[in-house]
Every structure is written in C-alpha cells, then in structure tokens.
Design an enzyme around this catalytic site. Structure first.
Site, mmCIF file in Angstrom:
data_model
loop_
_atom_site.group_PDB
_atom_site.id
_atom_site.type_symbol
_atom_site.label_atom_id
_atom_site.label_comp_id
_atom_site.label_asym_id
_atom_site.label_seq_id
_atom_site.Cartn_x
_atom_site.Cartn_y
_atom_site.Cartn_z
ATOM 1 N N ARG A 1 0.819 -1.216 0.000
ATOM 2 C CA ARG A 1 0.000 0.000 0.000
ATOM 3 C C ARG A 1 0.854 1.267 0.000
ATOM 4 O O ARG A 1 0.441 2.296 -0.531
ATOM 5 C CB ARG A 1 -0.951 -0.021 1.211
ATOM 6 C CG ARG A 1 -2.050 1.069 1.175
ATOM 7 C CD ARG A 1 -3.098 0.813 2.255
ATOM 8 N NE ARG A 1 -4.198 1.766 2.211
ATOM 9 C CZ ARG A 1 -4.403 2.744 3.110
ATOM 10 N NH1 ARG A 1 -3.568 2.903 4.125
ATOM 11 N NH2 ARG A 1 -5.438 3.555 2.988
ATOM 12 N N ILE B 1 -7.122 7.835 -0.689
ATOM 13 C CA ILE B 1 -7.067 6.376 -0.854
ATOM 14 C C ILE B 1 -8.012 5.822 0.201
ATOM 15 O O ILE B 1 -7.984 6.244 1.358
ATOM 16 C CB ILE B 1 -5.624 5.841 -0.686
ATOM 17 C CG1 ILE B 1 -5.571 4.308 -0.790
ATOM 18 C CG2 ILE B 1 -4.982 6.312 0.617
ATOM 19 C CD1 ILE B 1 -4.127 3.756 -0.775
ATOM 20 N N SER B 2 -8.881 4.890 -0.188
ATOM 21 C CA SER B 2 -9.896 4.383 0.731
ATOM 22 C C SER B 2 -9.264 3.648 1.910
ATOM 23 O O SER B 2 -8.155 3.130 1.822
ATOM 24 C CB SER B 2 -10.851 3.439 -0.003
ATOM 25 O OG SER B 2 -11.523 4.125 -1.038
ATOM 26 N N GLN B 3 -10.020 3.581 3.000
ATOM 27 C CA GLN B 3 -9.606 2.814 4.174
ATOM 28 C C GLN B 3 -9.482 1.328 3.790
ATOM 29 O O GLN B 3 -10.386 0.784 3.126
ATOM 30 C CB GLN B 3 -10.675 2.991 5.255
ATOM 31 C CG GLN B 3 -10.375 2.273 6.533
ATOM 32 C CD GLN B 3 -11.578 2.274 7.478
ATOM 33 O OE1 GLN B 3 -12.599 2.888 7.194
ATOM 34 N NE2 GLN B 3 -11.447 1.565 8.568
ATOM 35 N N PRO B 4 -8.401 0.655 4.174
ATOM 36 C CA PRO B 4 -8.221 -0.749 3.801
ATOM 37 C C PRO B 4 -9.413 -1.645 4.158
ATOM 38 O O PRO B 4 -9.780 -2.533 3.380
ATOM 39 C CB PRO B 4 -6.966 -1.154 4.579
ATOM 40 C CG PRO B 4 -6.178 0.119 4.663
ATOM 41 C CD PRO B 4 -7.202 1.205 4.835
#
Ligand code: SAH
Length: 206
Positions: free
Chosen positions: A25, A51-54
């Site tokens: 990431r 960037i989206s939360q994992p």
C-alpha cells in the site's frame, strides 16, 4: 509495524486477505504519508481525493465475490490501490478516473508493480465503460447521488455491483446489487463515508 492485514472479523475470504497482504500500500500513497500506509485509515492522495480505508477496500472486494476469470469495472481509480487488489483476484480490470493526473500516476504505479491485466481510462464514470461490458463485477469508489443507470445496464447476469450512495459528505450508505433475471436486487450493507462522484459536465474549470 502493525499486524497486516488487520484482524477484521467481517473479512473471512482468505483470497481477499492474501491480496491485501501482497499489495504494497505504501507504493500508492504520497511520500509524506508512507509511514501511515499500514494503518487502517484513508489517506490524502492529492487533488482533494483519498485512498480508501483498507477495511472498506477489503469489504467491497469480498462482497464482489470475484473469480479468477471475472471482468471487473472500477469507477474512481484514484491512486490505483483498489485497482491492484482487484487485479490480484480477477481476470481483467477496467478502471475509469475523472482526474487525468491521478489516472496517469496510478498507471505508473500499477505498471511498476507488474500488473498487466489493468486497463485505465480518463472520463466520467457515471457512464461506465460500455465498450467492454458486460462486467461480472462493478465497484464504485466515490459516492453517487443515485444509482447510475449505465452501470446497472453494464452489469452481467449474476454480476454484482458495490456502490456508496448518498449526498456529499454525510448520510451515505454502501449498497450491493446483484443482477438476476435482468433485474438488480439491492441490499444495504451499512453507513460509509466517501468523496463524492463528481459530474464533470456540470463543473467549470477554476
Ligand atoms: N479507489 C480509490 C479511491 C479514490 S477516491 C483509491 O483507493 O485510491 C474516489 C476517486 O473517484 C477519486 O480519485 C475521484 O477523482 C474519482 N471520481 C470522482 N468522480 C468521478 C467520476 N464521475 N468518474 C470517475 N472517477 C471519479
């Protein structure tokens, strides 16, 4: 270094967890945020985007139930992290991004990591990418005000769509749609917070 991937009770698909474990990431986030890349939170990627939360990436990916031969459409390439997770699990990934600079940088990162099954396009994702339809999976990573009719039309029979729906900034819910007998059956998966899906036609350059 935190445990990676985190131990999410909701994520039970081993292939999804393995993909999260494999994709670096930190390669997708700007240098000043790299030390936070393995925390379960969204991070800025420029152009006012994130960037989206994992966890959300894992949940949406698991809910798509991809197979190695699946053809997937993603709306909102952003930095390309979700794109890479999809590319690990599916056959071909088509991804549309409205900000040219983000699409270009995502393309460089994904090529640098050796992905050859990713196809990027700059444009308005509201219209999908009709040339390669139908798709076994469609994932939208920005919140739409309503269900985009073109995306429902481009979904294959038995295909799944994951999409956040709601106004900008609040009261958004993640929805899953499954196409059966030509009809999309919709189910709400819970509250979420995404950047809005913008309508380029309605906006003027500053
Ligand atoms: N999956 C991405 C999420 C980025 S945020 C990641 O994890 O990096 C959502 C992205 O959707 C942003 O990059 C934004 O520019 C893009 N976007 C917003 N409206 C769009 C539209 N109409 N068509 C395509 N992309 C759009």
């Amino acid at each position: 270094m935190p445990t990676w991937p985190p131990r999410w009770t909701e994520i039970t698909d081993a292939a999804v967890l393995a993909a999260i474990a494999r994709v670096p990431r930190h390669r997708f986030v700007p240098p000043e945020w790299q030390e936070h890349a393995y925390e379960d939170r969204p991070l800025p990627i420029g152009h006012g985007q994130t960037i989206s939360q994992p966890f959300i990436v894992a949940l949406m990916t698991q809910s798509l139930a991809l197979k190695s031969e699946s053809k997937v459409l993603e709306i909102g390439t952003g930095c390309g992290y979700q794109t890479a997770i999809l590319a690990e699990l599916a056959g071909e990934v088509y991804s549309v991004e409205v900000v040219p600079d983000l699409s270009r940088r995502a393309g460089e990162t994904l090529a640098g990591l050796g992905y050859t099954n990713v196809h990027l396009r700059v444009g308005d994702g509201w219209d999908g990418w009709p040339q390669h339809a139908p798709y076994d999976g469609i994932i939208v990573t920005a919140a739409a005000a309503e269900w985009p009719p073109a995306l429902l039309a481009q979904l294959a029979e038995d295909g799944r769509i994951l999409i956040p729906i709601g106004p900008a900034g609040w009261d958004q819910f993640l929805w899953q749609g499954v196409k059966r007998g030509g009809e999309v059956h919709k189910r709400c998966l819970g509250p979420v917070r995404f950047v809005p899906l913008v309508s380029p036609d309605l906006e003027t350059e500053p």
